[in-house]
Design an enzyme around this catalytic site. Structure first.
Site: not given
Ligand code: FAD
Ligand code: SIN
Length: 513
Positions: A115, A230, A276, A337, A372
């Site tokens: 990811e 997100h 992200r 998100h 995060r």
């Protein structure tokens, strides 16, 4: 009804709450209070997986480095080190409870996904429904534990305080009215705040209750301005904000604008696998530049069998709206998100209020800093809930005096609906991915007005939806105040009126790939 006593009270039944409950039950009777059904939580919807350095070419040091980079310099290094060092054991513990994770074909090692922001494949997963599998295993385990009492549809409205210490909580029961519980310790495991926004991946339970409960008793709250969006949620009128996991990009999925260009070349050298905050901001900038409502996630170059094996839930859900990911580009937009900030805790989950612990998304442990890293959230819930349960043994039992309780002020559901819609609109317009000084000031005023309106409305029968509205207003103030106070662009906080941070300005040329 006089308060009922338990050794510990757990508020919330996601991964953090149930992990804590299972460990705390070894020390005494535990009650789990949860406002919907036991399984209903953010945890159940998690797709990608859980990060842990368990691969041969990986190490906790690399996981640590990736977490610190994603956090944009604002992580607490001690918390990050604790998180990544504990990760492999935490995964083993979950597996020992019966959670099934995908394995490589030799049936020995975990199959590890990739990811954004990770330098190695390190995401332990169960296809694209990791959260569902984890919650299933946890639900089975807590239901079997004789020292755990579970109360569903139990909406906690207040923490009970005595001489500056938390000694229990009050909850609203639809049939029995207000009930209260006392205990040696209370843990907030109430999850996130997604319902502050019009578009979120979070389920309806995510109304920031834990932050509001803690704020009302004066607990320290921090970093709420670091609201994570997100990058890829479905843009479709019938299924808005359904998450399309970052693991799709980890398997080679690419982002395209409506002209077909792989626009991430213009924003970050890590392309679709940049952290992200960067990908979400790039999508936002691209949509504004080209004046389009969405961008596209392209998996059409991947084999159909590969897509179906890795992403069965997504394939199934997309089918329902007439999309086939091996043939069609998927229209996507960013949506709220995850809340990186929350109730401040130390490494043992202790908040600034004696007797009160917090773990999971509601907590601000310091591991996420300003952004995060993907799949570090389930891990944080596990690791810090376990640490909090270990620290419980040091808690003494307070001598509890009789207390009397009143109802929390409630309003009519129709009024709450109006307030909530107005709040969501304000947060979406002014406190989203890109912020401005003027918008933040407007949002601050609007939240103050809505808060006053709530207070001035006449008392109505206790209503969960209404009290959630009050909680959301408290959390919104915290997000906005944090955003106004943060006078530098870092991680998820981006105010276009401040100096442009490096990497935030798209380059001029687009080379379609
Ligand atoms: P939750 O799982 O949200 O549980 C909160 C619980 O508290 C619920 O049971 C709720 O009903 C209860 N509750 C709340 N308020 C009250 C109240 N007032 N009274 C009583 N009960 C209350 N993270 C990852 O690491 N990897 C992923 O792949 C991933 N994918 C995700 C996909 C989606 C769609 C979403 C929404 C999130 C994802 N996340 C992922 C984030 C992660 O799932 C959450 O951060 C994590 O599950 C939070 O766990 P928790 O136990 O803290 O809270
Ligand atoms: C995802 O699967 O993309 C979500 C992962 C996360 O939120 O950590």
């Amino acid at each position: 009804m006089p308060p009922q006593h338990f050794d510990t009270i757990v508020i919330g039944s996601g991964l953090a709450g149930l992990t804590f409950a299972l460990d705390a039950a070894k020390q005494g009777p535990v009650i789990v209070l949860t406002k919907a059904q036991l399984w209903e939580s953010n945890t159940s919807y998690a797709q990608g997986g859980i990060a842990a350095a368990v691969g041969e070419s990986d190490s906790w040091q690399l996981h640590e480095q990736d977490t610190l980079i994603a956090g944009a310099g604002l992580c607490d290094p001690a918390a990050v080190r604790f998180l990544v060092q504990e990760a492999p054991a935490a995964i083993e513990w979950l597996a020992s409870l019966g959670a099934q994770f995908d394995k490589e074909t030799d049936l020995t090692d975990w199959a590890l996904g990739m990811e954004g922001g990770h330098s190695r494949n390190r995401i332990v997963h169960h296809a694209d429904r990791t959260g569902w599998e984890v919650e299933r295993a946890m639900n089975e385990a807590v239901r079997k534990e004789p020292n755990i009492t579970i109360l569903e549809n139990a909406f906690v409205t207040d923490l009970l305080m005595q001489d500056g210490r938390c000694i229990g909580c009050a909850m609203q029961d639809r049939d029995l009215g207000i009930r209260s519980f006392t205990s040696r310790a209370v843990i907030l495991a109430t999850g996130g705040a997604g319902r502050l926004y019009q578009h979120t991946t979070n389920p309806r339970i995510a109304t920031a209750d834990g932050v509001a409960l803690a704020a009302r008793v004066g607990a320290a709250i921090q970093d709420m301005e670091f609201m994570q969006f997100h990058p890829t949620t479905l843009y479709h009128p019938q299924m808005r904000s359904f998450l399309i996991t970052e693991a799709v990009r980890g398997e080679g999925g690419t982002l395209r604008n409506h002209q077909g260009a792989r626009f991430m070349y213009d924003y970050d050298e890590r392309l679709e696998l940049a952290p992200r905050d960067i990908v979400a901001r790039a999508i936002d900038a691209e949509m504004k530049k080209l004046q389009t409502w969405c961008v596209y996630l392209d998996m059409t170059h991947l084999a159909r069998s590969h897509i179906e094996r890795h992403f069965p839930t997504i394939v199934e859900r997309l089918k329902g709206v007439g999309l086939e990911p091996h043939k069609n580009w998927i229209p996507v937009v960013p949506a709220q998100h995850y809340s990186c900030g929350g109730v401040v805790t130390d490494l043992n989950g202790r908040t600034s209020i004696p007797g009160l612990f917090a773990a999971g998304e509601v907590a601000r442990t310091g591991v996420h800093g300003a952004n995060r890293l993907a799949s570090n959230s389930l891990l944080e819930a596990l690791v810090f809930a376990k640490a909090a349960a270990s620290a419980l043994s040091g808690e003494s039992a307070p001598k509890i005096k009789p207390t009397s309780l009143g109802n929390r002020h409630s309003i009519l559901e129709a009024d709450a609906l109006r307030i909530r819609r107005s709040l969501e609109k304000t947060m979406t317009e002014h406190v989203g991915i890109v912020r401005h000084n003027r918008g933040l000031a407007q949002a601050s005023n609007r939240v103050a007005e809505l808060t006053q309106e709530y207070k001035d409305l006449p008392e109505a029968p206790p209503d969960v939806y209404a009290i959630e509205a009050e909680n959301l207003l408290i959390a919104a103030k915290s997000v906005i105040d944090g955003a106004i106070a943060r006078q530098v662009n870092v991680g998820l906080h981006y105010n276009a009126d401040l100096d442009i941070a490096p990497g935030h300005q798209p380059k001029t040329s687009i080379a379609p790939k």
